[in-house]
Motif scaffolding. Structure first.
Motif, PDB file in Angstrom:
ATOM      1  N   UNK A  95       7.296  49.220  64.657  1.00  0.00           N
ATOM      2  CA  UNK A  95       5.974  49.497  65.225  1.00  0.00           C
ATOM      3  C   UNK A  95       5.650  48.478  66.309  1.00  0.00           C
ATOM      4  N   UNK A  96       5.875  47.202  66.022  1.00  0.00           N
ATOM      5  CA  UNK A  96       5.523  46.150  66.975  1.00  0.00           C
ATOM      6  C   UNK A  96       6.406  46.173  68.215  1.00  0.00           C
ATOM      7  N   UNK A  97       7.674  46.520  68.060  1.00  0.00           N
ATOM      8  CA  UNK A  97       8.549  46.597  69.231  1.00  0.00           C
ATOM      9  C   UNK A  97       8.143  47.735  70.150  1.00  0.00           C
ATOM     10  N   UNK A  98       7.640  48.821  69.571  1.00  0.00           N
ATOM     11  CA  UNK A  98       7.155  49.928  70.392  1.00  0.00           C
ATOM     12  C   UNK A  98       6.012  49.450  71.291  1.00  0.00           C
ATOM     13  N   UNK A  99       5.014  48.816  70.701  1.00  0.00           N
ATOM     14  CA  UNK A  99       3.884  48.341  71.496  1.00  0.00           C
ATOM     15  C   UNK A  99       4.263  47.236  72.464  1.00  0.00           C
ATOM     16  N   UNK A 100       5.147  46.342  72.056  1.00  0.00           N
ATOM     17  CA  UNK A 100       5.576  45.247  72.931  1.00  0.00           C
ATOM     18  C   UNK A 100       6.317  45.783  74.153  1.00  0.00           C
TER      19      UNK A 100
END
Length: 719
Positions: A327-332
């Motif tokens: 999830x965090x890599x998507x937003x980053x």
């Protein structure tokens, strides 16, 4: 870093230019939109509502994001590209302490250990760190998003109270020891063992051979004092599958504890502020209570118990608790694309080359090719940003406990696996295109593209290799397809198959394209009207996914009666098609998310965002135009109109493109690229003034071509 104008700039020109002072990160008193709105773009009669767009782009956790953005304006948190990797590691470790001191890392954890119990806000804040230094972001992710999260999600309150305080305040830097040299994505097959000894009430952690070493672990080479180790749990002679264990690995002086072996991975292709390394365990003993036992426990006598009876479901439940990395890599990655486009598009309105017939040279963005290179990427970044907000909200619903059901966890897993590959690949494509679109200047490290590309390169393969994740999505799509037959009687199935056959016949015989041709006959205007119909765009993208999945499903039906070897061969024959279907599914999700936001807007903002949404959708359709034509879903006439209409959209969007990147809300303190500082406009103004004065003087030389014309016309000698 302060900007140093080149020697070709006069001190007066540089000092008097309104943007010349905006390159320094010290100028942080303005709000996030004040500075970017001051940048001069193309003349437009109307402005879109940038504040509303900014709110939509920041999402539900806007305040958290802004607090982190304010914090990372501090140069102490910025990447210094000239450091050796050893010095970079130490700098990033110090930066982690700054995050601790500013209470950035506590949001996800339970209140009873000082946390904020805000899983969504935790991820939102984490994603903003990519603008400071991706190494800082990922090392923070290792410490609090993997190591700490594993203790939090896989342990019980007893583990939380015992281990989390030291993890949260960085007294115990830690590693997340899952991946092995011999088994990357295949976690179920890892070879590290944790064998229970009932006599001592200890687990014995052991690495049986070299390819079972834990590999690519952040904090493993130098800084880590403990690790969450994933190993096959064996008790009473039974292997109960992969479980997680808290294992100390170094003493307070950084010396390996007995039985711990480590190796340094050394310099990498990016993220060199992280001390990646390998770990191995030679019969290392840990207390029985160091088993993180939320989903599986061993009593002191060696008896195993679990609230989940199925070993397979238990395994995937444990892994599912760690989905926040994806999830965090998507937003980053979406944030990295925003940074790249903010730099490149601002530069495109300042950099000039080639005269368009007058004395003033044309800006890069005045050229159709430049628009075609950058604006579809801008449209995609907007779509992926809005899709990410849906993913993050789903994550928060599940991990907050409000809607934590097996069905919702499965949906979250699929959504993360759908979007993370597209955004990580998309960021790399955007960074490279922006680098090329800014010429030699883009190749300079100080302008961020090359450094960000190197750091984000690995995003495509960690937290789940992108192709493996898309296979998970394809498996879910196949499962959903097969559910269409569940509970149906013979008559209903026959009716379904017949209607499906008629639908395929309608497409493949060209009847649909013939219908389009008849409808569009006579005018390009009719074709264009059909192209911008959102219902038509959605149906085309849905048809692509459904057709590929249904074809693969039909091809795979015989595999149910085959041996495992033969069935694997059949599945392998459909693998590429299923990956394409999964990718198209993710693109459709992003398009739908953007459409939802467009529908919530009004006025000029609604109009411009509709164009941007159409540009994204039609670019996707154009990318697969051969497929659509071959299946009779698009007529050749409409296909030809597609190219022209995309170019028309580019012309409509271009006057608002700078405003659209202003909506991202990045200041120069975040971008930190010389070419986004306004310095290029100073250079261009300086050059234009020089040539204006030269033309007005008596010292201007005569152009050779002009002289030749003068001689041929007999107009006399030069005065």
């Amino acid at each position: 870093m302060p900007l140093n104008p080149t020697s070709s700039l006069t001190d007066d020109a540089a000092a008097s230019h309104p943007k010349a002072s905006k390159g320094s990160p010290e100028g942080t008193s303005q709000g996030p939109l004040d500075e970017v709105q001051a940048v001069q773009g193309p003349d437009t009669d109307e402005r879109i509502d940038i504040e509303t767009l900014h709110d939509k782009l920041m999402g539900p956790w806007k305040e958290v994001r802004q607090k982190v953005r304010d914090l990372i304006e501090d140069p102490a948190l910025h990447k210094v590209d000239t450091l050796s990797y050893q010095d970079h590691r130490e700098r990033v470790l110090q930066q982690l302490q700054i995050l601790v001191e500013n209470h950035v890392v506590h949001r996800a954890y339970p209140e009873y250990v000082g946390g904020g119990e805000d899983p969504g806000g935790n991820i939102a804040g984490f994603e903003e760190l990519v603008a400071a230094d991706p190494s800082l972001q990922i090392k923070a992710g290792v410490q609090w998003g993997l190591f700490g999260a594993a203790v939090h999600q896989l342990g019980t309150e007893e583990h939380h109270r015992r281990f989390l305080p030291g993890i949260m305040n960085l007294d115990v830097p830690g590693a997340f020891a899952m991946t092995e040299i011999g088994h990357g994505s295949d976690v179920a097959s890892i070879a590290t063992t944790a064998t229970y000894d009932p006599d001592s009430e200890e687990f014995v952690i052991n690495t049986p051979f070299k390819s079972a070493w834990k590999e690519f672990l952040g904090n493993a080479a130098q800084h880590g004092k403990a690790a969450v180790v994933f190993a096959q749990l064996i008790t009473e002679g039974v292997n109960h599958g992969v479980h997680a264990f808290y294992v100390p690995i170094r003493d307070e002086d950084g010396v390996n504890l007995p039985g711990i072996q480590s190796e340094d991975d050394g310099h990498k292709g990016g993220l060199n502020g992280i001390d990646n390394g390998r770990l191995a365990f030679d019969h290392v003993r840990i207390p029985r209570t160091n088993l993180l036992n939320r989903y599986g426990d061993v009593a002191d006598d060696g008896t195993y118990s679990s609230p989940i009876d199925s070993p397979g479901r238990r395994f995937f439940t444990m892994l599912g608790t760690l989905v926040q990395g994806r999830v965090s890599l998507d937003g980053s990655s979406v944030n990295a694309s925003k940074i790249a486009l903010s730099i490149a598009i601002r530069y495109a309105y300042e950099r000039r080359q080639f005269s368009a017939g007058g004395e003033t040279e044309a800006t890069l963005m005045s050229y159709q090719l430049h628009r075609r290179r950058l604006l579809p990427l801008l449209a995609r970044t907007y779509a992926q940003a809005f899709a990410h907000h849906g993913l993050l909200s789903t994550f928060d619903d599940v991990f907050s406990g409000r809607e934590d059901t097996p069905e919702n966890r499965a949906e979250l897993e699929t959504l993360a696996a759908s979007l993370k590959p597209l955004s990580t690949w998309g960021a790399l494509e955007t960074l490279q295109e922006c680098r090329e679109a800014t010429g030699g200047a883009g190749f300079m490290t100080k302008n961020r593209f090359t450094s960000l590309y190197q750091d984000l390169d690995v995003y495509a393969t960690f937290e789940g290799d992108n192709h493996v994740l898309l296979q998970l999505v394809a498996k879910r799509l196949l499962g959903d397809y097969s559910k269409e037959f569940a509970g149906l009687d013979v008559g209903t199935i026959t009716k379904y198959v017949s209607s499906r056959a008629e639908d395929l016949a309608f497409n493949r015989t060209g009847l649909r394209s013939v219908a389009q041709l008849i409808h569009d006959t006579g005018t390009q205007k009719k074709s264009a009207k059909a192209l911008k119909d959102p219902k038509w765009q959605r149906e085309l993208m849905q048809d692509r996914v459904h057709t590929m999945v249904s074809e693969a499903a039909e091809a795979l039906r015989p595999a149910r009666k085959m041996s495992a070897t033969d069935a694997t061969k059949v599945f392998n024959s459909q693998q590429v098609k299923l990956i394409d279907a999964a990718r198209s599914h993710g693109e459709l999700l992003a398009w739908e998310a953007m459409s939802d936001v467009v529908d919530s807007l009004d006025g000029k903002t609604h109009e411009v965002m509709t164009w941007l949404r159409d540009l994204y959708g039609l670019t996707l359709i154009h990318k697969n135009l051969g497929w659509y034509v071959s299946y009779g879903l698009i007529s050749t006439q409409r296909g030809r109109a597609l190219e022209e209409y995309i170019n028309r959209l580019l012309d409509k969007i271009e006057p608002y493109s700078l405003q659209l990147v202003e909506g991202f809300g990045w200041t120069q303190a975040h971008l930190r690229a010389e070419i986004s500082s306004g310095l290029e406009e100073v250079r261009q103004a300086d050059a234009a003034e020089y040539f204006r004065k030269l033309r007005a003087s008596s010292d201007a030389p005569v152009d050779e071509k002009t002289l030749m014309k003068m001689k041929s016309s007999g107009s006399g000698k030069r005065r």
